[in-house]
Design an enzyme around this catalytic site. Structure first.
Site, mmCIF file in Angstrom:
data_model
loop_
_atom_site.group_PDB
_atom_site.id
_atom_site.type_symbol
_atom_site.label_atom_id
_atom_site.label_comp_id
_atom_site.label_asym_id
_atom_site.label_seq_id
_atom_site.Cartn_x
_atom_site.Cartn_y
_atom_site.Cartn_z
ATOM 1 N N ASP A 33 0.860 -1.190 0.000
ATOM 2 C CA ASP A 33 0.000 0.000 0.000
ATOM 3 C C ASP A 33 0.891 1.232 0.000
ATOM 4 O OD1 ASP A 33 -3.226 0.355 0.635
ATOM 5 O OD2 ASP A 33 -2.038 2.146 1.074
ATOM 6 N N ARG A 151 -23.610 -12.617 -7.463
ATOM 7 C CA ARG A 151 -24.752 -11.830 -6.968
ATOM 8 C C ARG A 151 -26.036 -12.376 -7.589
ATOM 9 N NH1 ARG A 151 -21.499 -6.143 -7.285
ATOM 10 N NH2 ARG A 151 -20.869 -6.130 -5.088
ATOM 11 N N HIS A 175 -18.713 -4.145 -16.464
ATOM 12 C CA HIS A 175 -19.047 -4.166 -15.039
ATOM 13 C C HIS A 175 -19.718 -2.835 -14.696
ATOM 14 C CE1 HIS A 175 -18.856 -5.359 -10.935
ATOM 15 N NE2 HIS A 175 -17.916 -4.509 -10.570
#
Ligand code: APR
Length: 309
Positions: A33, A151, A175
């Site tokens: 990160d 989903r 998407h």
């Protein structure tokens, strides 16, 4: 020697991916990160859970790419997540800068790796990663179709009060709101859902699936989904690292397949140790083909805004 996966971005999606990978002992993980201490802190916290969780995989956190060398797979989740009222496309300018920088670093440190893109807007970021990395299209793959399909599977299972593990379903396209759920390729233990649900109910489930990400953003208010996205990434990782050859809907670079060229779009692929081994072309109705084309053209408009040429 253990397999090695680097996860760039130690936020909600990245850290949950890292956790799922080590808890399943799929690979050692390098978590990166930009924020000092964030990846290091989460990696140490996860390692301290090992005695209780019983995994042997190792995770380290870092702010640079030195330890990412020789990764088998790199997952890119660095970037902003959506807030309520934002579309995925609203993230494009900021996330494109981040993805450019991250992919350059990865291409230098792990030129042989397979990249899994997660940062949104997914289809555009995958295209950018392909161009910036110079990797083969087999090795730059976006995670979206599996998430949209799980989903869909969950909503179908809920509507029928059946086990979601028995539901198979397929969602193709970009998407975003124009994704293309395919009821004809969706079933419960082989029984087509068209025999189990009315067309009105199916249309409602399709609509909820298209807005599945926004539904979570609306509830969380401060960010976007990460449990189902990270589980979807792990499904891809397993098929790649262990050469499972699963057919999974993924966001891939098309060069004529489905009548689409020079574009990233969600289609069924066979995933294994070389990344995308095949793009599987399935029969679609004229309406589904038109919806897929419309979805892809929407992505193309956003790709133009990257000013890559
Ligand atoms: N290099 C490395 N990490 C970076 C960089 C960079 N250049 N820029 C930002 N990051 C890190 C942030 O510091 C943060 O920890 O990326 C992380 C993103 O984490 P979150 O804000 O928690 O976002 P998350 O929910 O994980 O979503 C990440 O995935 O699903 C998509 O739309 C979502 O684009 C978003 C991405």
């Amino acid at each position: 020697m253990n397999k090695k996966v680097t996860v760039v971005g130690a936020g909600f999606v990245g850290a949950t991916c890292a956790r799922r990978i080590i808890e399943k002992d799929l690979a050692d993980v390098v978590l990166i990160d930009i924020v000092e201490g964030l990846a290091q802190g989460k990696a140490l916290d996860l390692m301290e859970s090992a005695p209780l969780e019983g995994f042997g995989a190792k995770i380290v956190g870092t702010n640079n790419y030195e330890q990412a060398k020789q990764s088998d797979v790199v997952i890119i989740t660095a970037g902003l997540a959506r807030k309520p009222g934002m579309s995925r496309d609203d993230l494009q300018v900021t996330n494109a800068k981040i993805v450019r920088e991250v992919v350059k670093n990865i291409a230098a440190s792990s030129p042989q790796a397979i990249l899994i893109m997660v940062t949104n807007p997914l289809d555009v970021m995958s295209y950018l990663a392909l161009k910036v990395s110079g990797f083969s299209r087999r090795k730059v793959i976006g995670m979206a179709g599996i998430l949209d399909s799980v989903r869909y599977r969950y909503f179908i299972a809920e509507a029928l009060s059946v086990s979601s593990s028995q539901v198979q379903a397929m969602v193709l396209g970009g998407h975003g709101d124009s994704m293309v759920p395919l009821p004809a390729y969706s079933s419960v233990n082989g029984i087509p859902i068209t025999q189990l649900l009315s067309s009105e109910k199916i249309e409602k489930i399709n609509a909820r699936t298209r807005k599945g990400g926004a539904e979570i953003v609306g509830l969380l208010k401060t960010g976007s989904a990460f449990y189902a996205p990270s589980a979807s990434v792990v499904e891809m990782i397993k098929s790649i690292l262990y050469d499972e050859n699963k057919i999974l809907p993924c966001c891939v670079y098309l060069q004529g397949e489905y009548g689409l060229k020079d574009i990233y779009c969600g289609v069924p692929t066979r995933l294994g140790n070389r990344g995308v081994k095949d793009i599987v072309e399935i029969e679609l109705t004229a309406q589904e083909k038109a919806a897929l084309k419309k979805s892809a053209e929407g992505v193309r408009e956003n790709i133009k805004k990257l000013n890559l040429t």
